[in-house]
Design a protein around this motif. Structure first.
Motif, short mmCIF file in Angstrom:
data_model
loop_
_atom_site.label_atom_id
_atom_site.label_comp_id
_atom_site.label_asym_id
_atom_site.label_seq_id
_atom_site.Cartn_x
_atom_site.Cartn_y
_atom_site.Cartn_z
N GLU A 584 4.27 -6.30 12.70
CA GLU A 584 4.91 -6.61 11.44
C GLU A 584 4.11 -7.70 10.75
O GLU A 584 3.93 -8.77 11.29
CB GLU A 584 6.34 -7.08 11.68
CG GLU A 584 7.23 -6.03 12.32
CD GLU A 584 8.63 -6.58 12.57
OE1 GLU A 584 8.91 -7.71 12.14
OE2 GLU A 584 9.43 -5.86 13.19
N ALA A 585 3.63 -7.40 9.58
CA ALA A 585 2.83 -8.39 8.86
C ALA A 585 3.72 -9.55 8.42
O ALA A 585 4.82 -9.34 7.92
CB ALA A 585 2.19 -7.75 7.64
N GLU A 593 0.47 -15.94 -1.90
CA GLU A 593 0.50 -14.77 -2.77
C GLU A 593 -0.16 -15.07 -4.12
O GLU A 593 -0.90 -14.25 -4.66
CB GLU A 593 1.95 -14.32 -2.96
CG GLU A 593 2.08 -12.97 -3.62
CD GLU A 593 3.51 -12.48 -3.57
OE1 GLU A 593 4.18 -12.58 -4.62
OE2 GLU A 593 3.95 -12.02 -2.49
N THR A 664 -6.07 -10.53 7.16
CA THR A 664 -5.95 -9.74 5.93
C THR A 664 -4.53 -9.87 5.40
O THR A 664 -3.56 -9.78 6.16
CB THR A 664 -6.26 -8.26 6.21
OG1 THR A 664 -7.57 -8.17 6.78
CG2 THR A 664 -6.22 -7.46 4.92
N ASP A 666 -1.38 -8.73 3.02
CA ASP A 666 -0.76 -7.63 2.27
C ASP A 666 -0.40 -8.11 0.86
O ASP A 666 0.24 -9.16 0.70
CB ASP A 666 0.51 -7.15 2.98
CG ASP A 666 0.18 -6.38 4.25
OD1 ASP A 666 -0.97 -5.92 4.36
OD2 ASP A 666 1.07 -6.27 5.11
N ASP A 669 3.36 -4.98 -4.29
CA ASP A 669 3.27 -3.64 -4.86
C ASP A 669 2.67 -3.70 -6.26
O ASP A 669 3.03 -4.58 -7.06
CB ASP A 669 4.65 -2.98 -4.93
CG ASP A 669 5.21 -2.70 -3.54
OD1 ASP A 669 4.39 -2.65 -2.59
OD2 ASP A 669 6.44 -2.57 -3.41
N SER A 674 -7.91 -5.68 -1.51
CA SER A 674 -7.67 -6.26 -0.19
C SER A 674 -8.19 -7.68 -0.19
O SER A 674 -9.29 -7.95 -0.69
CB SER A 674 -8.39 -5.42 0.88
OG SER A 674 -8.19 -5.99 2.15
#
Length: 815
Positions: A584-585, A593, A664, A666, A669, A674
């Motif tokens: 689970e990231a 973010e 990396t 995520d 949306d 990346s």
């Protein structure tokens, strides 16, 4: 050349003859230790007697006196000559001329000289004002001249000392405490000062002074031998270095050990520690006795007045069966029978530790001389008393040391002998192995409310490093020893299994949390399989923290604690049956973010710097928080060469990497691309931190190839070569098998140095492997890093290829 010939040459040939005879004495292999020190003192006496006789012809009322170490006849190869020219004051000019006739030949030979010229009255006055002078005069020894003058001074100085002892001994104790605070404890230091550190030669001399006061005396057993051993080490240190030094530096320990005929530097340090422990314990007992006598003298006149002159009877308060408190110490009750009560040593020790009182020397010696061995397995009371002793907090340390001083610990736990006074050549550790084990139990006593079985936690703390006295992996050896000890102590089969698991895996949580990807289910499952149960995990968590806190300041922080707590939470979920199939990231923070989106939008790296602090602890609830360094967050569009580029830029700006995470990220949306996120903690080697804009500009250049990082670092190393200190062990690179299903884990252990992470990153890039995540930490001078790497297609490396990458990286780091 015989001893008589050496002395005759010194007498006949003046300074040059003395120098030759001295050199011969120090280089002949037949004599060492006390015989050589005595011979050197006698040789020096003969030479100085000749100088005195030549200059004092017709002069009366003058004598030459050795004081301090020379007065005790303890001349090491590079010792100072402490001399007093004593005179009756009748002819000061003639005495001054005589002093020149003696001092200048000494200086001409390059010998260190501490000298003074005084009348007896002046000497006594100076001693009354300067405690160090008074201590030196207590060892005054006549060399030449008027013997009656010297004898009169000695008698007067001793009388002064005994009369003034009630006032001067507390002053002397305070000086000893201040020196111990500055110099540390000889029995734990890797580079100790043999003279000034607590438990060293200065303290041994202090004990002689206390004995001369007739107020108290030190326990004599082993004290002279401990002092002789430290003097022998200092002699060897002087001979191997050619300097008047008392500091046993790391780079000289092998030579000193060879000079003494010892196996290696560890054997040397262990002998030094054993000697220091004897002197430290004797000092503790002696100062306690001084305090008791002074209290008694202060109280007795009042009691006599109240009781009409009768002698007061000390009060005795019961503490446990056969154990009472008397005059601030724990002693045996009058009805105690150690020869019939094998549990009595543990009961007395537990009672003393619980009461926060010292065990009296007489009680410990009586126990050591008369108590019978415990049966195997131990009775339940013995096991309970051991657990009570271990759970008593800081008072446990002094009580344990009292038992150990008389050999009771190794009789209770024979395996203790192998870890007793054993040095740890690791900058993270601040204690010897045995003291670390007791410190861990003390720390574990603070966590007994966190676990269901505090008894198992405390015993595991005592035994977790017991395997360090044996070859190989100390955790593996310790597991075997722990099984045997736990069974002997009387634990049942299930408890023995838990204790052996705790010892075998006492490093598992912290090593996994700081070196493995916790998002990988294989990592969590492997820990769960090793631990086996929720109750054992609970104990292991508490033991991990206690062990780290007892190791030293560099071994634990809120960051490490949070990582371990996160791992424990995940393992607990697996043990409860909640097993995730896929990683689970971790959800990014708002700042992470924001940086990631900006990196995608600009197509270049973005970063932020902010100070990190350690939150207040229970021990330090107020005040400024502890600085941890600076958190560096970097978001970079996914591409090759990120790790060496970032590490190289930081090295160029002289920023030390304390911890590092690379993964990396995520993206939300609707955001294409990346991003690699680097969350690092850094600190400036010296000076202030560089500006974030400057770091970003250099990072952009490093990634596009316009900044030659390797060349810049090489130029700096050539211009400012690093000092050569202790030779560090070579780097070691290994592949951790079965550590992850998603990547190959390569572990690197090396000496930390500027540019190390840059070299590692560049070597991995050259090997055409992709770093999926990295977990970097620095423990003292050691870098302990784990890199999760894959091939270009994102799969783990085949076994042979992984081994080849590890070998190549190791060759690079050793080159």
């Amino acid at each position: 050349m015989s001893s008589t010939d050496v002395h005759k040459e010194a007498e006949d040939s003046g300074p040059s003859g003395y120098a030759a005879a001295r050199l011969h004495l120090l280089t002949e292999g037949a004599r060492s230790g006390p015989p050589r020190r005595t011979a050197l003192s006698e040789l020096t006496d003969d030479w100085l007697t000749g100088l005195f006789a030549a200059g004092a012809e017709g002069l009366r009322g003058v004598s030459l006196v050795a004081v301090g170490g020379y007065g005790r006849g303890e001349l090491s190869p590079r010792s100072d000559l402490d001399l007093l020219l004593l005179h009756d004051g009748s002819d000061p000019k003639a005495v001054a001329a005589l002093a020149d006739r003696i001092w200048y030949p000494v200086w001409d030979l390059g010998l260190a000289l501490d000298h003074s010229v005084r009348t007896p009255a002046e000497a006594r006055k100076t001693a009354g004002e300067d405690l160090k002078v008074q201590l030196g005069l207590l060892d005054a020894r006549h060399i030449a001249g008027d013997l009656g003058l010297t004898a009169g001074l000695r008698t007067a100085v001793l009388a002064d000392w005994r009369n003034q002892a009630p006032k001067r001994l507390p002053e002397l104790q305070e000086l000893c405490a201040e020196r111990a605070e500055r110099q540390g404890e000889l029995q734990y230091l890797l580079e100790p000062d043999l003279k000034e550190a607590r438990g060293g030669l200065r303290d041994a001399t202090t004990l002689r002074a206390v004995a001369a006061s007739w107020l108290a005396d030190a326990p004599r057993e082993g004290l002279d031998d401990a002092r002789r051993r430290l003097l022998d080490v200092r002699d060897a240190l002087h001979l191997t270095t050619g300097r008047a030094t008392d500091r046993l530096a790391l780079q000289e320990q092998d030579q000193v050990a060879a000079e003494l005929g010892l196996l290696d530097a560890d054997t040397l340090l262990r002998q030094v520690y054993e000697a220091a422990r004897v002197i430290s314990y004797a000092s503790d007992v002696t100062w306690r006795e001084v305090a008791r006598v002074l209290r008694s003298r202060a109280v007795r006149p009042r009691l006599r007045a109240m009781l009409g002159g009768g002698k007061p009877v000390p009060e005795r308060s019961p503490l446990a069966e056969g154990v009472v408190e008397q005059d601030g110490e724990v002693v045996l009750a009058r009805a105690a029978r150690p020869e019939r009560d094998p549990v009595l040593p543990l009961r007395a020790a537990a009672a003393a530790a619980q009461a926060g009182l010292p065990l009296s020397l007489h009680a410990v010696r009586r126990l050591a001389a008369t108590v019978r061995p415990l049966p195997t397995p131990w009775p339940a009371e013995a096991r309970e008393q051991l657990v009570t002793l271990l759970g008593s907090g800081h008072p446990t340390i002094d009580v344990w040391e009292a038992l150990e001083a008389e050999g009771l610990i190794t009789r209770l736990l024979p395996d203790w002998e192998r870890v007793r006074c054993r040095p740890q050549r690791n900058a993270v550790h601040i204690w010897t192995v045995d003291r670390h084990l007791i410190e861990t139990a003390v720390r574990a006593s603070e966590f007994t409310r966190r676990v269901h079985r505090p008894d198992l936690l405390l015993v595991a703390a005592l035994l977790h490093d017991i395997g360090k006295g044996w070859p190989g992996d100390h955790s593996v050896a310790g597991e075997i020893i722990a099984k045997d000890v736990a069974a002997r102590i009387g634990f049942d089969r299930d408890d023995v299994a838990v204790l052996s698991t705790l010892v075998r895996h006492h490093l598992l949580l912290v090593e996994t949390a700081t070196r493995r990807d916790l998002e990988d289910p294989a990592t969590v499952r492997s820990v769960a399989e090793a631990v086996g149960s929720q109750s054992t995990l609970e104990l292991l968590h508490a033991l991990t923290e206690a062990d780290a806190l007892a190791t030293g300041p560099a071994a634990w922080s809120s960051w490490r604690g949070s990582l371990v707590a996160d791992l424990v939470k995940r393992v607990a979920a697996v043990l409860a049956g909640d097993v995730p199939d896929e990683p689970e990231a971790a959800a990014p923070t708002a700042e992470q973010e924001r940086l990631a989106i900006e990196a995608v939008a600009t197509g270049s790296p973005v970063l932020s710097l902010r100070a990190q602090t350690e939150p207040p602890t229970e021990e330090q609830p107020s005040g400024d928080p502890e600085p941890l360094g600076v958190e560096l967050l970097i978001a970079v569009p996914d591409q090759e060469g990120v790790l060496p580029a970032v590490a190289g830029v930081l090295a160029m700006h002289r920023l030390t990497v304390r911890t590092a995470e690379l993964r990396t990220l995520d993206l939300p949306d609707g955001v294409e691309g990346s991003v690699l996120l680097l969350n690092w903690r850094v600190a400036a080697e010296y000076g202030s931190l560089p500006q974030a804009a400057r770091l970003r500009a250099d990072l952009v250049r490093a990634l596009d190839g316009s900044l030659d990082i390797a060349g810049r670092l090489a130029e700096r190393d050539a211009a400012y070569p690093r000092r050569r200190g202790v030779v560090a062990p070579p780097a070691r690179v290994t592949v951790a098998s079965a550590a992850s299903r998603l990547a190959t884990v390569i572990e690197v252990r090396a000496q930390d140095a500027p540019g190390l992470l840059f070299r590692i990153g560049r070597a991995l890039e050259d090997a055409s492997v992709r770093v999926r995540s990295a977990h970097v930490s620095t423990l003292g001078a050691n870098a302990v890093d784990a890199f999760y790497v894959t091939g270009p297609e994102g799969a783990p490396l085949p076994g042979d290829e992984a081994s080849a990458v590890a070998r190549k990286l190791e060759e690079t780091l050793r080159g």
